[in-house]
Write a protein that holds these residues in place. Structure first.
Motif, short mmCIF file in Angstrom:
data_model
loop_
_atom_site.label_atom_id
_atom_site.label_comp_id
_atom_site.label_asym_id
_atom_site.label_seq_id
_atom_site.Cartn_x
_atom_site.Cartn_y
_atom_site.Cartn_z
N VAL A 189 0.83 -1.20 0.00
CA VAL A 189 0.00 0.00 0.00
C VAL A 189 0.87 1.26 0.00
N ALA A 190 1.92 1.27 0.83
CA ALA A 190 2.80 2.44 0.90
C ALA A 190 3.51 2.65 -0.43
N TRP A 191 3.92 1.57 -1.08
CA TRP A 191 4.61 1.67 -2.37
C TRP A 191 3.72 2.36 -3.41
N ARG A 192 2.43 2.06 -3.36
CA ARG A 192 1.50 2.59 -4.36
C ARG A 192 1.01 4.00 -4.03
N THR A 193 0.86 4.32 -2.74
CA THR A 193 0.14 5.56 -2.41
C THR A 193 0.91 6.58 -1.59
N LEU A 194 2.00 6.20 -0.92
CA LEU A 194 2.68 7.13 -0.03
C LEU A 194 3.39 8.23 -0.82
N PRO A 195 3.06 9.50 -0.58
CA PRO A 195 3.74 10.58 -1.30
C PRO A 195 5.07 10.92 -0.65
N GLU A 196 5.93 11.57 -1.42
CA GLU A 196 7.16 12.12 -0.86
C GLU A 196 6.89 13.57 -0.46
N THR A 197 6.98 13.86 0.82
CA THR A 197 6.64 15.20 1.33
C THR A 197 7.87 16.04 1.64
N HIS A 198 9.05 15.46 1.46
CA HIS A 198 10.30 16.17 1.78
C HIS A 198 11.16 16.24 0.52
N PRO A 199 10.95 17.24 -0.33
CA PRO A 199 11.63 17.30 -1.63
C PRO A 199 13.13 17.53 -1.48
N PRO A 200 13.89 17.24 -2.54
CA PRO A 200 15.35 17.39 -2.48
C PRO A 200 15.80 18.79 -2.07
N SER A 201 15.05 19.81 -2.45
CA SER A 201 15.45 21.18 -2.13
C SER A 201 15.43 21.46 -0.62
N ALA A 202 14.68 20.68 0.12
CA ALA A 202 14.57 20.89 1.57
C ALA A 202 15.43 19.93 2.38
N ARG A 203 16.16 19.04 1.72
CA ARG A 203 16.90 18.01 2.43
C ARG A 203 18.26 18.51 2.92
N SER A 204 18.73 17.87 3.96
CA SER A 204 20.04 18.19 4.53
C SER A 204 20.94 16.97 4.41
N PRO A 205 22.22 17.16 4.12
CA PRO A 205 23.11 16.01 3.93
C PRO A 205 23.28 15.21 5.22
N LEU A 206 23.41 13.90 5.07
CA LEU A 206 23.59 13.02 6.22
C LEU A 206 25.08 12.84 6.47
N LYS A 207 25.60 13.65 7.38
CA LYS A 207 27.01 13.57 7.75
C LYS A 207 27.11 13.30 9.25
N ALA A 208 27.95 12.33 9.59
CA ALA A 208 28.03 11.88 10.98
C ALA A 208 28.36 13.03 11.93
N ARG A 209 29.34 13.85 11.56
CA ARG A 209 29.75 14.93 12.46
C ARG A 209 28.62 15.94 12.63
N ARG A 210 27.99 16.29 11.52
CA ARG A 210 26.89 17.24 11.61
C ARG A 210 25.72 16.65 12.38
N LEU A 211 25.46 15.35 12.16
CA LEU A 211 24.36 14.69 12.86
C LEU A 211 24.59 14.71 14.37
N LEU A 212 25.81 14.38 14.78
CA LEU A 212 26.13 14.39 16.20
C LEU A 212 26.01 15.80 16.77
N ARG A 213 26.45 16.79 15.98
CA ARG A 213 26.36 18.18 16.44
C ARG A 213 24.90 18.60 16.58
N ASP A 214 24.07 18.20 15.62
CA ASP A 214 22.65 18.55 15.69
C ASP A 214 21.98 17.87 16.89
N TYR A 215 22.29 16.59 17.08
CA TYR A 215 21.70 15.88 18.21
C TYR A 215 22.14 16.49 19.54
#
Length: 424
Positions: A189-215
């Motif tokens: 069901v999710a494969w067929r109907t789930l929309p993407e609500t977080h477009p590439p323009s709003a995404r943040s890179p997944l970097k360990a150091r930045r992630l730890l700093r944010d947390y």
């Protein structure tokens, strides 16, 4: 409060709000399903694997520990690559892990695959919260959060009942095959109907150091600590009973494996009613008043439960479980408000904020399930006393937050407060 640069939320045109609530509610259900469905099978699994009650309790705690650890990754991962991908991957892993549980021939193997289930099952609830805040804001977000909570609340009520029915016609592995079918259906069901609500323009890179700093920045924020603690301890007043359900139902209430509904149906009915009331209150009651009503309901419920436990040496249904309906109702009023307040603190890091809030609650829940529950579940009085302590702690942190907000407003000398009252 979200700043001006935050992306304005809008409901995806491909999916109505009602259908989105149903989908997100279903995604949030497979976590509780994987915990509660196997409760009636504890005696059968323990007998086959030669495991006592303490060992069987670890099937809950190992799941929750894995859930808690991975919850720190689900949110930021969805911030980096999108909500849809993370949810679909989590569903696929959960379904495969459920196959492993069904085929387990000893307790260590079962615990291993339970941990894999825990690693994957948080995506529906954690990423779903961020998804809600992607598409809606204000009262609309509270209403959708409440609708999802209502659907989510059905799972713990029906899961042990389904588990009991399955045991009536088959052996315990059939419960995990049921979870395989449930996970596969959600994935389709999710494969067929789930929309993407977080477009590439709003995404943040997944970097360990930045992630730890944010947390670290989120974790050391005193306001986050107060709100997360208030939410976690408030729910712990109910969770101590959920984690102790096999002992509470079969040993204290002296019911059988097909009668878990006596415990779960009133409790979850209260949570669903609380979530419904929260949605109806959105825009009509200020947030602080709603949370106050929620804590008051829980306090009355626990006081009634304590009085009954002291007066009646041998608890019986329905009187031993009716107070939990009111307690769960209060929690249903409190949870959406505090969760949205936390998400609104970090408009660009909603996934991370949702993950850290979930982690806080899950660590507490894992400690209760693995350490406290085996000791507390031997007597009804100890369970209600611990619930009272948890509720008092949750309320204390909430009052601390209100005091801190008022003090901040006074120090601004009439300037716009950094923490608006309506966000609470």
């Amino acid at each position: 409060m979200p700043d001006a640069s935050a992306r304005a939320p809008a409901t995806p045109p491909a999916l109505s709000t009602r259908r989105l609530a149903l989908l997100l509610g279903g995604l949030a259900m497979f976590g509780p399903f994987s915990i509660d469905t196997i409760f009636p099978a504890f005696p059968a699994i323990g007998a086959q694997f030669g495991a006592d009650k303490l060992a069987m309790q670890q099937t809950i705690s190992v799941y929750l520990v894995a859930y808690a650890v991975m919850s720190l990754v689900h949110g930021p991962l969805s911030d980096a690559i999108g909500r849809r991908r993370v949810i679909l991957a989590g569903l696929a892993v959960f379904t495969a892990a459920s196959v492993g549980c069904a085929l387990a021939t000893d307790l260590p193997t079962l615990l291993f695959f339970r941990a894999i289930q825990g690693l994957s099952s948080g995506v529906g609830l954690i990423v779903g919260r961020a998804l809600i805040r992607d598409v809606l804001h204000g009262d609309d977000a509270q209403r959708l959060m409440s609708q999802v909570s209502m659907i989510f609340g059905i799972a713990p009520a029906i899961a042990p009942i389904i588990g009991g029915w399955i045991l009536g016609v088959s052996r315990w592995p059939a419960i995990f095959w049921f979870l395989v079918a449930f996970g596969a259906a959600l994935l389709a069901v999710a494969w067929r109907t789930l929309p993407e609500t977080h477009p590439p323009s709003a995404r943040s890179p997944l970097k360990a150091r930045r992630l730890l700093r944010d947390y670290a920045a989120i974790a050391i924020n005193p306001r986050f600590q107060r709100l997360a603690a208030a939410s976690a301890f408030n729910f712990a007043a109910l969770w101590v009973y959920i984690a102790s359900a096999p002992a509470f139902v079969m040993d204290i209430l002296r019911l059988n494996e097909r009668q878990f509904g006596w415990f779960f149906v009133p409790m979850i009915s209260g949570m669903v009613l609380g979530a419904f009331a929260s949605g109806r209150m959105a825009g009509r009651f200020d947030a602080q008043r709603q949370v106050g009503i929620g804590f008051a309901c829980s306090a009355v419920a626990i006081a009634a439960n304590l009085a009954y436990t002291l007066l009646v040496p041998v608890p019986t249904v329905p009187w031993a479980v009716l107070p939990m309906l009111l307690n769960a109702f209060g929690i249903g009023l409190v949870f959406p408000i505090i969760t949205l307040a936390i998400l609104d603190m970090y408009p660009h890091q909603r996934g991370a904020a949702s993950s850290l809030q979930a982690f806080t609650s899950l660590v507490l829940n894992a400690l209760i399930a693995g350490v406290l529950s085996p000791w507390l579940s031997t007597h009804a009085l100890w369970l209600v006393a611990s619930a009272m302590v948890f509720l008092m702690l949750g309320f204390a942190f909430w009052r601390w937050e209100l005091h801190a907000c008022r003090r901040m407003q006074r120090t601004t000398l009439g300037a716009s407060p950094a923490v608006p009252e309506e966000s609470l």
